[in-house]
Design a protein around this motif. Structure first.
Motif, PDB file in Angstrom:
ATOM      1  N   LEU A  90     -31.763  -0.621   6.802  1.00 12.62           N
ATOM      2  CA  LEU A  90     -30.562  -0.645   6.040  1.00 12.62           C
ATOM      3  C   LEU A  90     -29.248  -1.061   7.161  1.00 12.62           C
ATOM      4  O   LEU A  90     -28.779  -1.908   6.708  1.00 12.62           O
ATOM      5  CB  LEU A  90     -30.713   1.246   5.685  1.00 12.62           C
ATOM      6  N   GLN A  91     -29.642  -1.027   8.677  1.00 18.33           N
ATOM      7  CA  GLN A  91     -28.928  -2.091   9.630  1.00 18.33           C
ATOM      8  C   GLN A  91     -28.721  -3.274   9.358  1.00 18.33           C
ATOM      9  O   GLN A  91     -27.994  -3.973   9.586  1.00 18.33           O
ATOM     10  CB  GLN A  91     -29.128  -0.843  10.809  1.00 18.33           C
ATOM     11  N   LEU A  92     -29.707  -3.945   9.136  1.00 19.74           N
ATOM     12  CA  LEU A  92     -29.990  -5.647   8.416  1.00 19.74           C
ATOM     13  C   LEU A  92     -28.770  -6.105   7.687  1.00 19.74           C
ATOM     14  O   LEU A  92     -28.682  -7.140   7.484  1.00 19.74           O
ATOM     15  CB  LEU A  92     -31.584  -5.966   8.483  1.00 19.74           C
ATOM     16  N   GLN A  93     -29.451  -4.652   6.630  1.00 18.29           N
ATOM     17  CA  GLN A  93     -28.933  -5.252   4.881  1.00 18.29           C
ATOM     18  C   GLN A  93     -27.489  -4.975   5.451  1.00 18.29           C
ATOM     19  O   GLN A  93     -26.107  -6.478   5.032  1.00 18.29           O
ATOM     20  CB  GLN A  93     -29.343  -4.171   4.456  1.00 18.29           C
ATOM     21  N   LYS A  94     -26.392  -4.173   6.594  1.00 16.29           N
ATOM     22  CA  LYS A  94     -25.947  -3.967   6.523  1.00 16.29           C
ATOM     23  C   LYS A  94     -24.920  -5.144   7.021  1.00 16.29           C
ATOM     24  O   LYS A  94     -24.281  -6.253   7.075  1.00 16.29           O
ATOM     25  CB  LYS A  94     -24.985  -2.888   7.536  1.00 16.29           C
ATOM     26  N   ASN A  95     -25.805  -5.426   8.316  1.00 13.85           N
ATOM     27  CA  ASN A  95     -25.511  -7.189   9.076  1.00 13.85           C
ATOM     28  C   ASN A  95     -25.367  -8.114   8.114  1.00 13.85           C
ATOM     29  O   ASN A  95     -24.394  -9.422   8.189  1.00 13.85           O
ATOM     30  CB  ASN A  95     -26.154  -6.646  10.206  1.00 13.85           C
ATOM     31  N   ILE A  96     -26.080  -8.279   7.524  1.00 15.50           N
ATOM     32  CA  ILE A  96     -26.061  -9.653   6.979  1.00 15.50           C
ATOM     33  C   ILE A  96     -24.848  -9.803   5.412  1.00 15.50           C
ATOM     34  O   ILE A  96     -24.381 -10.534   5.398  1.00 15.50           O
ATOM     35  CB  ILE A  96     -27.430  -9.853   5.730  1.00 15.50           C
ATOM     36  N   ALA A  97     -24.971  -8.707   5.257  1.00 18.13           N
ATOM     37  CA  ALA A  97     -23.914  -7.969   4.353  1.00 18.13           C
ATOM     38  C   ALA A  97     -22.527  -8.991   4.972  1.00 18.13           C
ATOM     39  O   ALA A  97     -21.242  -8.996   3.968  1.00 18.13           O
ATOM     40  CB  ALA A  97     -23.611  -6.814   3.811  1.00 18.13           C
ATOM     41  N   ASN A  98     -22.482  -8.418   6.075  1.00 16.45           N
ATOM     42  CA  ASN A  98     -20.720  -8.323   6.830  1.00 16.45           C
ATOM     43  C   ASN A  98     -21.185 -10.227   7.184  1.00 16.45           C
ATOM     44  O   ASN A  98     -19.977 -10.246   8.072  1.00 16.45           O
ATOM     45  CB  ASN A  98     -20.662  -7.360   7.582  1.00 16.45           C
ATOM     46  N   ASN A  99     -21.326 -11.037   7.531  1.00 14.32           N
ATOM     47  CA  ASN A  99     -21.392 -12.108   8.450  1.00 14.32           C
ATOM     48  C   ASN A  99     -22.049 -13.142   7.301  1.00 14.32           C
ATOM     49  O   ASN A  99     -23.129 -13.131   7.154  1.00 14.32           O
ATOM     50  CB  ASN A  99     -22.290 -12.152   9.319  1.00 14.32           C
ATOM     51  N   ALA A 100     -21.109 -14.078   7.138  1.00 17.62           N
ATOM     52  CA  ALA A 100     -21.455 -15.399   5.868  1.00 17.62           C
ATOM     53  C   ALA A 100     -22.974 -16.400   6.807  1.00 17.62           C
ATOM     54  O   ALA A 100     -23.854 -16.769   6.203  1.00 17.62           O
ATOM     55  CB  ALA A 100     -20.381 -16.440   5.990  1.00 17.62           C
ATOM     56  N   LYS A 101     -22.980 -16.679   8.154  1.00 18.32           N
ATOM     57  CA  LYS A 101     -24.227 -16.706   8.563  1.00 18.32           C
ATOM     58  C   LYS A 101     -25.401 -16.016   8.437  1.00 18.32           C
ATOM     59  O   LYS A 101     -26.281 -16.999   7.827  1.00 18.32           O
ATOM     60  CB  LYS A 101     -23.563 -16.918  10.172  1.00 18.32           C
ATOM     61  N   LEU A 102     -25.442 -15.106   8.677  1.00 15.46           N
ATOM     62  CA  LEU A 102     -26.591 -14.323   8.495  1.00 15.46           C
ATOM     63  C   LEU A 102     -26.638 -14.224   7.170  1.00 15.46           C
ATOM     64  O   LEU A 102     -28.578 -14.257   6.909  1.00 15.46           O
ATOM     65  CB  LEU A 102     -26.740 -12.652   8.876  1.00 15.46           C
ATOM     66  N   LYS A 103     -26.077 -14.154   5.808  1.00 13.23           N
ATOM     67  CA  LYS A 103     -26.326 -14.234   4.310  1.00 13.23           C
ATOM     68  C   LYS A 103     -26.964 -15.401   4.175  1.00 13.23           C
ATOM     69  O   LYS A 103     -27.933 -15.654   4.125  1.00 13.23           O
ATOM     70  CB  LYS A 103     -24.642 -14.302   3.393  1.00 13.23           C
ATOM     71  N   ALA A 104     -26.792 -17.193   4.850  1.00 20.95           N
ATOM     72  CA  ALA A 104     -27.404 -18.183   5.247  1.00 20.95           C
ATOM     73  C   ALA A 104     -28.663 -17.871   5.609  1.00 20.95           C
ATOM     74  O   ALA A 104     -29.250 -18.657   4.163  1.00 20.95           O
ATOM     75  CB  ALA A 104     -26.441 -19.127   5.649  1.00 20.95           C
ATOM     76  N   ILE A 105     -28.703 -17.486   6.797  1.00 18.57           N
ATOM     77  CA  ILE A 105     -30.527 -17.152   6.722  1.00 18.57           C
ATOM     78  C   ILE A 105     -31.250 -16.140   6.239  1.00 18.57           C
ATOM     79  O   ILE A 105     -32.261 -16.431   5.501  1.00 18.57           O
ATOM     80  CB  ILE A 105     -30.218 -16.615   8.663  1.00 18.57           C
ATOM     81  N   ASP A 106     -30.452 -15.645   5.534  1.00 13.35           N
ATOM     82  CA  ASP A 106     -31.353 -14.158   4.478  1.00 13.35           C
ATOM     83  C   ASP A 106     -31.918 -15.579   3.335  1.00 13.35           C
ATOM     84  O   ASP A 106     -33.286 -14.894   3.056  1.00 13.35           O
ATOM     85  CB  ASP A 106     -30.732 -13.124   4.404  1.00 13.35           C
ATOM     86  N   LEU A 107     -30.839 -16.298   2.904  1.00 14.56           N
ATOM     87  CA  LEU A 107     -31.502 -16.767   1.908  1.00 14.56           C
ATOM     88  C   LEU A 107     -32.348 -18.080   1.796  1.00 14.56           C
ATOM     89  O   LEU A 107     -32.788 -18.254   0.965  1.00 14.56           O
ATOM     90  CB  LEU A 107     -29.716 -17.336   1.164  1.00 14.56           C
ATOM     91  N   ARG A 108     -32.241 -18.429   2.952  1.00 13.47           N
ATOM     92  CA  ARG A 108     -33.422 -19.258   3.586  1.00 13.47           C
ATOM     93  C   ARG A 108     -35.154 -18.666   3.632  1.00 13.47           C
ATOM     94  O   ARG A 108     -35.354 -18.897   3.188  1.00 13.47           O
ATOM     95  CB  ARG A 108     -32.932 -19.998   4.925  1.00 13.47           C
ATOM     96  N   HIS A 109     -34.404 -17.426   3.547  1.00 10.61           N
ATOM     97  CA  HIS A 109     -35.845 -16.989   4.070  1.00 10.61           C
ATOM     98  C   HIS A 109     -36.358 -15.550   3.128  1.00 10.61           C
ATOM     99  O   HIS A 109     -37.295 -15.150   2.975  1.00 10.61           O
ATOM    100  CB  HIS A 109     -36.495 -16.492   5.455  1.00 10.61           C
ATOM    101  N   ASP A 110     -35.441 -15.450   2.623  1.00 11.44           N
ATOM    102  CA  ASP A 110     -35.492 -13.708   2.108  1.00 11.44           C
ATOM    103  C   ASP A 110     -36.030 -12.478   2.502  1.00 11.44           C
ATOM    104  O   ASP A 110     -37.078 -11.740   2.364  1.00 11.44           O
ATOM    105  CB  ASP A 110     -36.393 -14.243   0.253  1.00 11.44           C
ATOM    106  N   CYS A 111     -35.376 -12.750   4.337  1.00 10.60           N
ATOM    107  CA  CYS A 111     -36.086 -11.665   5.325  1.00 10.60           C
ATOM    108  C   CYS A 111     -36.508  -9.799   5.058  1.00 10.60           C
ATOM    109  O   CYS A 111     -36.864  -8.937   5.586  1.00 10.60           O
ATOM    110  CB  CYS A 111     -35.584 -11.490   6.350  1.00 10.60           C
ATOM    111  N   LEU A 112     -34.213 -10.244   4.380  1.00 12.41           N
ATOM    112  CA  LEU A 112     -34.367  -8.705   3.636  1.00 12.41           C
ATOM    113  C   LEU A 112     -34.927  -8.147   2.553  1.00 12.41           C
ATOM    114  O   LEU A 112     -35.520  -7.212   2.779  1.00 12.41           O
ATOM    115  CB  LEU A 112     -32.444  -8.200   3.478  1.00 12.41           C
ATOM    116  N   LYS A 113     -35.579  -9.454   2.052  1.00 10.30           N
ATOM    117  CA  LYS A 113     -35.684  -8.677   0.518  1.00 10.30           C
ATOM    118  C   LYS A 113     -37.533  -8.427   0.851  1.00 10.30           C
ATOM    119  O   LYS A 113     -37.989  -7.958   0.348  1.00 10.30           O
ATOM    120  CB  LYS A 113     -35.633  -9.756  -0.562  1.00 10.30           C
ATOM    121  N   THR A 114     -38.115  -9.156   1.941  1.00  4.74           N
ATOM    122  CA  THR A 114     -39.683  -9.101   2.205  1.00  4.74           C
ATOM    123  C   THR A 114     -39.730  -7.991   2.946  1.00  4.74           C
ATOM    124  O   THR A 114     -40.469  -7.407   3.217  1.00  4.74           O
ATOM    125  CB  THR A 114     -39.418 -10.784   3.448  1.00  4.74           C
TER     126      THR A 114
END
Length: 216
Positions: A90-114
């Motif tokens: 849940l904290q990771l989800q919050k961090n990703i939602a609040n930062n464009a760079k982290l969103k880009a990393i998540d889009l590349r790897h889908d680490c939150l969904k994984t």
């Protein structure tokens, strides 16, 4: 019941100490009782805090765990670990939602969904907890810590060249850690994929040997 009796016992023993030795006997007794109370309060508060943090274990869940052959200590370990991991996700989800760079990393790897997918797989197969130890105790906590610090530093109003360099370095490490989490998931479900391959090969053999499917 014990909470009601203990104060009475303490008062009686205190009066006896006072009657026997006066104030010389009462003061050490008061200090002893005070220390004991603080220790008891600390233990009780920790137990209470743990109870509040860990969700209530229903009878159905308890039966499910025991049917899998899990001991009480294994059940407690599993529930505590999963509760902690849920908060981290849940904290990771919050961090990703609040930062464009982290969103880009998540889009590349889908680490939150994984991470959520692996969490879900573990809830279905709790006895496989040791197989996900790298994810649960190293990769996920490290990723959350890294993204916490990344978001915190990125929110600084004034950034020096050194700060930008640290952010860039952190983003590369976060990217690598996100990739590791994907590997954790792939490793965990690899047996399922092998089972699927075996089933498909068996099905192909049946089809090839079935006369109805033979080429005339």
């Amino acid at each position: 019941m014990i909470k009601k009796i203990l104060p009475i016992i303490a008062v009686v023993v205190g009066l006896l100490a006072f009657m026997e030795d006066g104030m010389d006997g009462l003061i050490p007794y008061i200090l002893l009782i005070g220390g004991g109370y603080l220790i008891y309060r600390g233990i009780f508060s920790r137990k209470k805090k743990k109870t509040e943090e860990t969700p209530f274990l229903t009878k159905e869940k308890e039966t499910y765990y025991k049917d899998l052959g899990m001991s009480e200590s294994e059940i407690n370990l599993f529930r505590d670990t999963m509760n902690s991991s849920k908060k981290q996700i849940l904290q990771l989800q919050k961090n990703i939602a609040n930062n464009a760079k982290l969103k880009a990393i998540d889009l590349r790897h889908d680490c939150l969904k994984t991470s959520k997918a692996l969490f879900k797989e573990l809830t279905k197969e709790p006895t496989r907890l040791p197989e996900a130890s790298q994810f649960l105790y190293t990769h996920l906590p490290n990723l959350v810590d890294l993204t916490n610090h990344f978001v915190e530093i990125n929110e600084h109003q004034v950034k020096s060249k050194e700060v930008y360099g640290k952010l860039e370095e952190s983003s590369r490490i976060i990217d690598q850690m996100a990739a590791l989490i994907v590997k954790d998931y792939q490793h965990f479900v690899s047996n399922d994929l092998e089972d699927l391959d075996a089933d498909m090969n068996l099905a192909k053999e049946h089809i090839e040997n079935d006369p109805d499917f033979q080429t005339k």
